[in-house]
Design a protein around this motif. Sequence first.
Motif, PDB file in Angstrom:
ATOM      1  N   ILE A  94       2.127 -11.649  -7.905  1.00  0.00           N
ATOM      2  CA  ILE A  94       1.164 -10.911  -7.076  1.00  0.00           C
ATOM      3  C   ILE A  94       0.974 -11.540  -5.701  1.00  0.00           C
ATOM      4  O   ILE A  94       0.229 -11.013  -4.891  1.00  0.00           O
ATOM      5  CB  ILE A  94      -0.196 -10.753  -7.785  1.00  0.00           C
ATOM      6  CG1 ILE A  94      -0.754 -12.126  -8.177  1.00  0.00           C
ATOM      7  CG2 ILE A  94      -0.073  -9.815  -8.981  1.00  0.00           C
ATOM      8  CD1 ILE A  94      -2.214 -12.079  -8.592  1.00  0.00           C
ATOM      9  N   LEU A  95       1.683 -12.645  -5.432  1.00  0.00           N
ATOM     10  CA  LEU A  95       1.584 -13.271  -4.102  1.00  0.00           C
ATOM     11  C   LEU A  95       1.924 -12.279  -2.997  1.00  0.00           C
ATOM     12  O   LEU A  95       1.370 -12.352  -1.904  1.00  0.00           O
ATOM     13  CB  LEU A  95       2.526 -14.485  -4.039  1.00  0.00           C
ATOM     14  CG  LEU A  95       2.483 -15.338  -2.772  1.00  0.00           C
ATOM     15  CD1 LEU A  95       1.095 -15.962  -2.585  1.00  0.00           C
ATOM     16  CD2 LEU A  95       3.538 -16.439  -2.823  1.00  0.00           C
ATOM     17  N   SER A  96       2.837 -11.354  -3.291  1.00  0.00           N
ATOM     18  CA  SER A  96       3.245 -10.383  -2.268  1.00  0.00           C
ATOM     19  C   SER A  96       2.510  -9.054  -2.399  1.00  0.00           C
ATOM     20  O   SER A  96       2.841  -8.094  -1.693  1.00  0.00           O
ATOM     21  CB  SER A  96       4.767 -10.138  -2.341  1.00  0.00           C
ATOM     22  OG  SER A  96       5.466 -11.294  -1.955  1.00  0.00           O
ATOM     23  N   ALA A  97       1.526  -8.985  -3.280  1.00  0.00           N
ATOM     24  CA  ALA A  97       0.761  -7.744  -3.448  1.00  0.00           C
ATOM     25  C   ALA A  97      -0.423  -7.733  -2.456  1.00  0.00           C
ATOM     26  O   ALA A  97      -0.690  -8.728  -1.786  1.00  0.00           O
ATOM     27  CB  ALA A  97       0.255  -7.632  -4.884  1.00  0.00           C
ATOM     28  N   ASP A  98      -1.113  -6.609  -2.403  1.00  0.00           N
ATOM     29  CA  ASP A  98      -2.293  -6.484  -1.545  1.00  0.00           C
ATOM     30  C   ASP A  98      -3.466  -7.183  -2.241  1.00  0.00           C
ATOM     31  O   ASP A  98      -3.985  -6.690  -3.247  1.00  0.00           O
ATOM     32  CB  ASP A  98      -2.583  -4.990  -1.331  1.00  0.00           C
ATOM     33  CG  ASP A  98      -3.838  -4.757  -0.503  1.00  0.00           C
ATOM     34  OD1 ASP A  98      -4.481  -5.750  -0.074  1.00  0.00           O
ATOM     35  OD2 ASP A  98      -4.176  -3.578  -0.291  1.00  0.00           O
ATOM     36  N   PHE A  99      -3.889  -8.321  -1.690  1.00  0.00           N
ATOM     37  CA  PHE A  99      -4.954  -9.095  -2.341  1.00  0.00           C
ATOM     38  C   PHE A  99      -6.290  -8.342  -2.355  1.00  0.00           C
ATOM     39  O   PHE A  99      -7.184  -8.708  -3.098  1.00  0.00           O
ATOM     40  CB  PHE A  99      -5.109 -10.468  -1.662  1.00  0.00           C
ATOM     41  CG  PHE A  99      -4.252 -11.544  -2.296  1.00  0.00           C
ATOM     42  CD1 PHE A  99      -2.962 -11.272  -2.728  1.00  0.00           C
ATOM     43  CD2 PHE A  99      -4.732 -12.838  -2.479  1.00  0.00           C
ATOM     44  CE1 PHE A  99      -2.162 -12.247  -3.324  1.00  0.00           C
ATOM     45  CE2 PHE A  99      -3.948 -13.825  -3.076  1.00  0.00           C
ATOM     46  CZ  PHE A  99      -2.664 -13.532  -3.493  1.00  0.00           C
TER      47      PHE A  99
ATOM     48  N   SER B 279       6.780  -5.660  -1.977  1.00  0.00           N
ATOM     49  CA  SER B 279       6.997  -5.200  -0.602  1.00  0.00           C
ATOM     50  C   SER B 279       7.738  -3.867  -0.579  1.00  0.00           C
ATOM     51  O   SER B 279       7.998  -3.318   0.494  1.00  0.00           O
ATOM     52  CB  SER B 279       7.764  -6.258   0.208  1.00  0.00           C
ATOM     53  OG  SER B 279       6.992  -7.434   0.270  1.00  0.00           O
ATOM     54  N   ALA B 280       8.085  -3.379  -1.763  1.00  0.00           N
ATOM     55  CA  ALA B 280       8.758  -2.077  -1.843  1.00  0.00           C
ATOM     56  C   ALA B 280       7.720  -0.961  -1.714  1.00  0.00           C
ATOM     57  O   ALA B 280       6.541  -1.154  -2.028  1.00  0.00           O
ATOM     58  CB  ALA B 280       9.503  -1.954  -3.166  1.00  0.00           C
ATOM     59  N   GLN B 281       8.181   0.186  -1.275  1.00  0.00           N
ATOM     60  CA  GLN B 281       7.319   1.364  -1.157  1.00  0.00           C
ATOM     61  C   GLN B 281       6.697   1.700  -2.513  1.00  0.00           C
ATOM     62  O   GLN B 281       5.514   2.006  -2.606  1.00  0.00           O
ATOM     63  CB  GLN B 281       8.186   2.545  -0.683  1.00  0.00           C
ATOM     64  CG  GLN B 281       7.419   3.732  -0.210  1.00  0.00           C
ATOM     65  CD  GLN B 281       7.115   3.572   1.286  1.00  0.00           C
ATOM     66  OE1 GLN B 281       6.924   2.453   1.776  1.00  0.00           O
ATOM     67  NE2 GLN B 281       7.060   4.670   1.989  1.00  0.00           N
ATOM     68  N   ASP B 282       7.525   1.598  -3.558  1.00  0.00           N
ATOM     69  CA  ASP B 282       7.085   1.932  -4.916  1.00  0.00           C
ATOM     70  C   ASP B 282       7.362   0.724  -5.822  1.00  0.00           C
ATOM     71  O   ASP B 282       8.463   0.567  -6.351  1.00  0.00           O
ATOM     72  CB  ASP B 282       7.863   3.161  -5.398  1.00  0.00           C
ATOM     73  CG  ASP B 282       7.476   3.578  -6.817  1.00  0.00           C
ATOM     74  OD1 ASP B 282       6.842   2.779  -7.542  1.00  0.00           O
ATOM     75  OD2 ASP B 282       7.819   4.714  -7.208  1.00  0.00           O
ATOM     76  N   PRO B 283       6.353  -0.152  -6.005  1.00  0.00           N
ATOM     77  CA  PRO B 283       6.577  -1.382  -6.778  1.00  0.00           C
ATOM     78  C   PRO B 283       7.063  -1.120  -8.214  1.00  0.00           C
ATOM     79  O   PRO B 283       7.892  -1.868  -8.742  1.00  0.00           O
ATOM     80  CB  PRO B 283       5.210  -2.058  -6.777  1.00  0.00           C
ATOM     81  CG  PRO B 283       4.564  -1.564  -5.524  1.00  0.00           C
ATOM     82  CD  PRO B 283       5.019  -0.135  -5.384  1.00  0.00           C
TER      83      PRO B 283
END
Length: 223
Positions: free
Chosen positions: A10-15, A203-207
């Motif tokens: 989740i480091l690259s997810a929207d916190f 970071s993909a459009q659709d995780p």
Amino acid sequence: MSNVLIAPSILSADFADLGSAIRAVERAGADLIHVDVMDGHFVPNLTVGPPVVRALKRIAHVPLDVHLMIDNPDDTVQWYLDAGADIVVVHVEACRHVHRVVRSIKEAGRGAGVSLNPGTPLSFVEPVLQEVDQVLVMSVDPGFGGQAFIPASLERIHELTRMIASTGSAARIAVDGGIDGGTARAVVEAGATLLVAGNAIFSAQDPGAALVDLRTAATTAVC
Ligand code: DX5
Ligand code: ZN
């Protein structure tokens, strides 16, 4: 190979919206949720601590794989166990007494892992191989998402696979850093069975679709 587990980091997810991020990857078949804890000392970045792990534990349906990139986890590992971490991974470079830390995780009934930076000799994990459930091979210098995979990691995974087989350890090999559609298959062929991926998924459009694609790449033989 169907026994490859995928742990979105989740480091690259929207916190600001971790709940939605976790729901999206769980729907797509995530096996674990990888939570990167950084202290600004062991690595040059700061992320989250026990309160966030506790909050994520309330909403996650799959186990939390908590990667502690912190100095002296000896002092604070209990906080993460109390917060509900299902697996706790500590760095061998950061522990004062690695067996004691691993045993405290096992005594809590959780999965225990040890991790190695790319510059750390594999021999550093050998003394504790019989006691851990996971060895996490860092394939980037830890601290940030989105870094490029270090190619020498492949030979290290091969060597660790041999080491684990020769010692009779039951530890699973996990890989973390720069895992994407271009590197996943090679690390699986080298012996990894747990892939951590942040950037390639979040970071993909659709995780969710990115996770499915990553699993396909990891498990499809290249002819
Ligand atoms: C890096 C972290 C990783 C990170 C991986 O220090 O431990 O878990 O999120 O990110 P990617 O997959 O973007 O390299
Ligand atoms: Zn990590």
